[in-house]
Design an enzyme around this catalytic site. Structure first.
Site, PDB file in Angstrom:
ATOM      1  N   ARG A  42     112.482  60.723  12.233  1.00 23.24           N
ATOM      2  CA  ARG A  42     111.696  61.670  13.209  1.00 23.24           C
ATOM      3  C   ARG A  42     111.312  61.087  14.838  1.00 23.24           C
ATOM      4  O   ARG A  42     111.235  61.795  15.733  1.00 23.24           O
ATOM      5  CB  ARG A  42     110.322  62.191  12.636  1.00 23.24           C
ATOM      6  CG  ARG A  42     109.627  63.075  13.564  1.00 23.24           C
ATOM      7  CD  ARG A  42     108.360  63.745  12.585  1.00 23.24           C
ATOM      8  NE  ARG A  42     107.464  62.949  11.961  1.00 23.24           N
ATOM      9  CZ  ARG A  42     106.589  63.293  11.335  1.00 23.24           C
ATOM     10  NH1 ARG A  42     106.531  64.675  10.770  1.00 23.24           N
ATOM     11  NH2 ARG A  42     105.927  62.222  10.860  1.00 23.24           N
ATOM     12  N   TYR A  43     111.102  59.752  14.677  1.00 21.42           N
ATOM     13  CA  TYR A  43     110.702  59.081  15.709  1.00 21.42           C
ATOM     14  C   TYR A  43     111.940  58.316  16.251  1.00 21.42           C
ATOM     15  O   TYR A  43     112.929  57.978  15.374  1.00 21.42           O
ATOM     16  CB  TYR A  43     109.705  58.083  15.618  1.00 21.42           C
ATOM     17  CG  TYR A  43     108.305  58.839  15.363  1.00 21.42           C
ATOM     18  CD1 TYR A  43     107.319  59.474  16.231  1.00 21.42           C
ATOM     19  CD2 TYR A  43     107.834  58.902  14.008  1.00 21.42           C
ATOM     20  CE1 TYR A  43     106.517  60.339  15.926  1.00 21.42           C
ATOM     21  CE2 TYR A  43     106.724  59.519  13.653  1.00 21.42           C
ATOM     22  CZ  TYR A  43     106.047  60.375  14.532  1.00 21.42           C
ATOM     23  OH  TYR A  43     104.839  60.758  14.169  1.00 21.42           O
TER      24      TYR A  43
ATOM     25  N   ARG B 230     112.266  54.378  14.307  1.00 22.22           N
ATOM     26  CA  ARG B 230     111.930  54.165  12.908  1.00 22.22           C
ATOM     27  C   ARG B 230     111.892  54.990  12.075  1.00 22.22           C
ATOM     28  O   ARG B 230     112.153  56.211  12.373  1.00 22.22           O
ATOM     29  CB  ARG B 230     110.367  53.588  13.039  1.00 22.22           C
ATOM     30  CG  ARG B 230     109.489  54.774  13.553  1.00 22.22           C
ATOM     31  CD  ARG B 230     108.152  54.005  14.359  1.00 22.22           C
ATOM     32  NE  ARG B 230     107.247  54.975  14.785  1.00 22.22           N
ATOM     33  CZ  ARG B 230     107.256  55.510  16.061  1.00 22.22           C
ATOM     34  NH1 ARG B 230     108.422  55.023  16.987  1.00 22.22           N
ATOM     35  NH2 ARG B 230     106.189  56.353  16.717  1.00 22.22           N
TER      36      ARG B 230
ATOM     37  N   CYS C 143     103.250  58.152  -8.165  1.00 24.32           N
ATOM     38  CA  CYS C 143     102.187  57.539  -7.738  1.00 24.32           C
ATOM     39  C   CYS C 143     101.305  57.064  -8.903  1.00 24.32           C
ATOM     40  O   CYS C 143     101.375  57.565  -9.923  1.00 24.32           O
ATOM     41  CB  CYS C 143     101.398  58.594  -6.827  1.00 24.32           C
ATOM     42  SG  CYS C 143     102.228  58.923  -5.543  1.00 24.32           S
TER      43      CYS C 143
ATOM     44  N   CYS D 263      96.576  62.652  -5.085  1.00 20.01           N
ATOM     45  CA  CYS D 263      95.627  63.261  -4.460  1.00 20.01           C
ATOM     46  C   CYS D 263      95.791  64.381  -4.440  1.00 20.01           C
ATOM     47  O   CYS D 263      96.983  65.041  -3.875  1.00 20.01           O
ATOM     48  CB  CYS D 263      95.743  62.321  -3.119  1.00 20.01           C
ATOM     49  SG  CYS D 263      95.875  60.530  -3.146  1.00 20.01           S
TER      50      CYS D 263
ATOM     51  N   CYS E 294      97.498  66.009  -1.020  1.00 17.86           N
ATOM     52  CA  CYS E 294      98.758  65.261  -0.695  1.00 17.86           C
ATOM     53  C   CYS E 294      99.820  65.850   0.206  1.00 17.86           C
ATOM     54  O   CYS E 294     100.214  67.180  -0.065  1.00 17.86           O
ATOM     55  CB  CYS E 294      99.583  64.618  -1.867  1.00 17.86           C
ATOM     56  SG  CYS E 294     101.039  63.656  -1.555  1.00 17.86           S
TER      57      CYS E 294
ATOM     58  N   ARG F  27     102.947  65.315   0.624  1.00 11.79           N
ATOM     59  CA  ARG F  27     104.172  65.564  -0.164  1.00 11.79           C
ATOM     60  C   ARG F  27     103.839  65.986  -1.327  1.00 11.79           C
ATOM     61  O   ARG F  27     104.998  65.725  -2.320  1.00 11.79           O
ATOM     62  CB  ARG F  27     104.959  64.051   0.141  1.00 11.79           C
ATOM     63  CG  ARG F  27     105.459  63.693   1.096  1.00 11.79           C
ATOM     64  CD  ARG F  27     106.326  62.405   1.143  1.00 11.79           C
ATOM     65  NE  ARG F  27     105.965  61.982   2.664  1.00 11.79           N
ATOM     66  CZ  ARG F  27     105.468  60.849   2.782  1.00 11.79           C
ATOM     67  NH1 ARG F  27     104.973  60.053   2.097  1.00 11.79           N
ATOM     68  NH2 ARG F  27     105.410  60.685   4.035  1.00 11.79           N
TER      69      ARG F  27
ATOM     70  N   ASP G 135      96.783  67.792   6.847  1.00 13.03           N
ATOM     71  CA  ASP G 135      97.684  68.587   7.085  1.00 13.03           C
ATOM     72  C   ASP G 135      97.527  69.910   6.403  1.00 13.03           C
ATOM     73  O   ASP G 135      96.758  70.096   5.401  1.00 13.03           O
ATOM     74  CB  ASP G 135      98.980  68.077   6.363  1.00 13.03           C
ATOM     75  CG  ASP G 135      99.227  66.538   7.310  1.00 13.03           C
ATOM     76  OD1 ASP G 135      98.970  66.583   8.531  1.00 13.03           O
ATOM     77  OD2 ASP G 135     100.027  65.686   6.584  1.00 13.03           O
TER      78      ASP G 135
ATOM     79  N   ASP H  37      98.641  65.511  12.757  1.00 14.49           N
ATOM     80  CA  ASP H  37     100.399  65.541  12.648  1.00 14.49           C
ATOM     81  C   ASP H  37     100.802  66.840  12.774  1.00 14.49           C
ATOM     82  O   ASP H  37     100.327  67.717  12.232  1.00 14.49           O
ATOM     83  CB  ASP H  37     100.688  64.993  11.102  1.00 14.49           C
ATOM     84  CG  ASP H  37     101.820  64.032  10.996  1.00 14.49           C
ATOM     85  OD1 ASP H  37     102.744  64.134  11.841  1.00 14.49           O
ATOM     86  OD2 ASP H  37     101.711  63.202  10.185  1.00 14.49           O
TER      87      ASP H  37
ATOM     88  N   LYS I 201     102.560  62.414  15.066  1.00  8.56           N
ATOM     89  CA  LYS I 201     101.270  62.298  15.249  1.00  8.56           C
ATOM     90  C   LYS I 201     100.967  62.392  16.726  1.00  8.56           C
ATOM     91  O   LYS I 201     101.420  61.859  17.600  1.00  8.56           O
ATOM     92  CB  LYS I 201     101.002  60.859  14.644  1.00  8.56           C
ATOM     93  CG  LYS I 201     101.200  60.625  13.399  1.00  8.56           C
ATOM     94  CD  LYS I 201     100.753  59.258  13.077  1.00  8.56           C
ATOM     95  CE  LYS I 201     101.299  58.785  11.756  1.00  8.56           C
ATOM     96  NZ  LYS I 201     102.855  58.967  11.561  1.00  8.56           N
TER      97      LYS I 201
HETATM   98  S1  SF4 Z   1      98.754  60.815  -0.712  1.00  8.06           S
HETATM   99 FE1  SF4 Z   1     100.405  61.918  -1.998  1.00  8.06          FE
HETATM  100  S2  SF4 Z   1     101.872  59.995  -1.985  1.00  8.06           S
HETATM  101 FE2  SF4 Z   1      99.947  59.163  -1.210  1.00  8.06          FE
HETATM  102  S3  SF4 Z   1      99.091  58.075  -3.247  1.00  8.06           S
HETATM  103 FE3  SF4 Z   1      98.324  60.491  -2.709  1.00  8.06          FE
HETATM  104  S4  SF4 Z   1      99.669  61.533  -4.156  1.00  8.06           S
HETATM  105 FE4  SF4 Z   1     100.538  59.596  -3.822  1.00  8.06          FE
END
Ligand code: SF4
Length: 411
Positions: free
Chosen positions: A136-137, A140, A149, A153, A156, A158, A317, A354, A361
């Site tokens: 995207r940038y 990088r 994971c 979370c 998240c 993603r 987000d 973001d 960002k």
């Molecule tokens: S934010 Fe998403 S990618 Fe990062 S540790 Fe938590 S669940 Fe995993």
């Protein structure tokens, strides 16, 4: 008990709250007191004994609320639940609003989605020239290595792919990702993320890092990980010795609340720092978790004590089903106002949004420049006092004061 209120229900003075939040404590053994040390301190044991089902959670935490019960029941269709026994011990089962609990225990509100929420709020999929690589940038790339994971979370970004609960079926092809980087000499910085790269075995991670290090134009490697927080047992001397071969290598950890910084975490981060790895922290601003100046101040000060530079605070987000966890931008700006000037500059992270859809960002700051004319800049400091700085000769102003602007009285 939520540490924001005292036993008699009154707010404790912010100084004593700050000090209590900054204390380093062990997560302890909790309900696993009969597990031998050798198992408890083994990261593979922790992974194998994660809490992943409603039945396990109910047994360990009979105080589950109806919202959590319903959310956990549905989690496997959206974003799986997983909590390491170590991290589970940080939850206060008596406090419905425990800031640790809100981050990892699913709630039914995750199924409420608004039209402006998205499954890929940062537009990563549309910026992927090959699967699992986001470019995207200009200089990088983000190299997604896994969809797993140590714990998940609930906010998240993603969540469309991590844990594979929605059937995204993420299968990165390292050969293609590495070939793309090799063919693009403008890429000087590779960030490994996922999912969590530190879930790989030392051997697998070493193989991947060696291939990236062999590319001449890759100057700099980074790993984004929440493992030191969810599973500090993973930061073994062997892992550190392996990582040491790949300098310059930076690690960004992800911590949101000062209670996550336990004695176990401090030791794990110390091992990484002793390996010569510069450490930064990324936090996500979350409602009833860290949307409070004192909590955030305790977090950033404690991070410095763990040898970690607070790097970013992200506005959460617009991920589908996250409204109950999103704090306002106004609150984020208030927190930045409460940090800048009131604590060490090193402790002050950059607050960013973001940009939805893939804009990258964008730094968001409280306004400190009040006006800018060709010959002077009017600024205010953290106490609200106003000052004038005489501009360099022939400078063009970057900011035009509005027509009805009245210059404030100067100090
Ligand atoms: S934010 Fe998403 S990618 Fe990062 S540790 Fe938590 S669940 Fe995993």
């Amino acid at each position: 008990m939520n540490e924001i209120s005292s036993e008699n229900g009154e707010e404790p003075p912010s100084g004593s709250l700050l000090n209590s939040l900054k204390e380093f404590k062990s997560a302890g053994r909790g309900l696993w007191s009969d597990v031998p040390d050798k198992d408890w301190n083994d990261w593979r044991w922790q992974l194998k004994h994660r809490i992943t089902t409603l039945e396990q959670l109910q047994r360990l935490m009979p105080t589950l609320t109806p919202e959590e019960f319903a959310g956990t029941k549905l989690a496997n269709t959206k974003l799986a639940m997983a909590i390491t026994p170590y991290f589970f011990n940080l939850i206060d089962p008596a406090d419905e609003n425990c800031p640790i609990r809100r981050q990892v225990i699913p709630r039914v509100e995750e199924t409420h989605t608004a039209s402006w929420e998205m499954s890929d709020p940062c537009g990563e999929d549309s910026h992927s020239p090959v699967p699992g690589l986001v470019h995207r940038y200009p200089d990088r790339v983000l190299f997604l290595v896994t969809d797993r994971c140590a714990a998940y979370c609930r906010y998240c970004t993603r969540s469309r792919l991590v844990s594979n609960a929605t059937g995204y079926d993420f299968h990165p092809e390292f050969d293609k990702q590495i070939a793309y980087i090799r063919d693009h000499p403008e890429i000087r910085d590779v960030l490994l993320s996922g999912g969590d790269p530190l879930l790989f075995s030392d051997e697998k991670l070493e193989h991947l890092l060696s291939q990236l290090r062999a590319i001449k134009h890759v100057e700099f490697l980074r790993i984004g990980t929440r493992i030191p927080i969810f599973l500090p047992q993973r930061i073994t001397p062997e892992l550190c010795a392996m990582l040491k071969q790949f300098h310059p290598l930076f690690i960004s950890i992800h911590s949101n609340h000062p209670r996550e910084l336990t004695t176990e975490v401090r030791e794990a981060l110390g091992r990484l720092a002793d390996t010569g790895i510069p450490l930064g922290n990324q936090s996500v601003l979350l409602k009833h978790v860290n949307d409070d100046v004192t909590v955030m101040k305790a977090l950033v000060q404690k991070l410095l004590m763990c040898r970690v530079k607070p790097y970013y605070i992200y506005q959460c987000d617009l991920i589908s089903g996250s409204a109950h966890l999103r704090a306002s931008v106004r609150k984020g700006l208030e927190i930045m106002e409460g940090l800048r000037g009131y604590t060490t500059g090193y402790a002050v992270p950059q607050y960013v949004i973001d940009a939805p859809g893939g804009g990258g960002k964008v730094p968001v700051n409280p306004e400190y420049v009040l006006s800018h004319s060709p010959d002077r800049v009017v600024i205010r400091n953290f106490e609200g006092k106003v000052f004038e700085y005489v501009e360099a000769a022939k400078s063009a102003p970057r900011y035009k004061p509005s027509e009805d602007f009245v210059a404030p009285e100067l100090v």
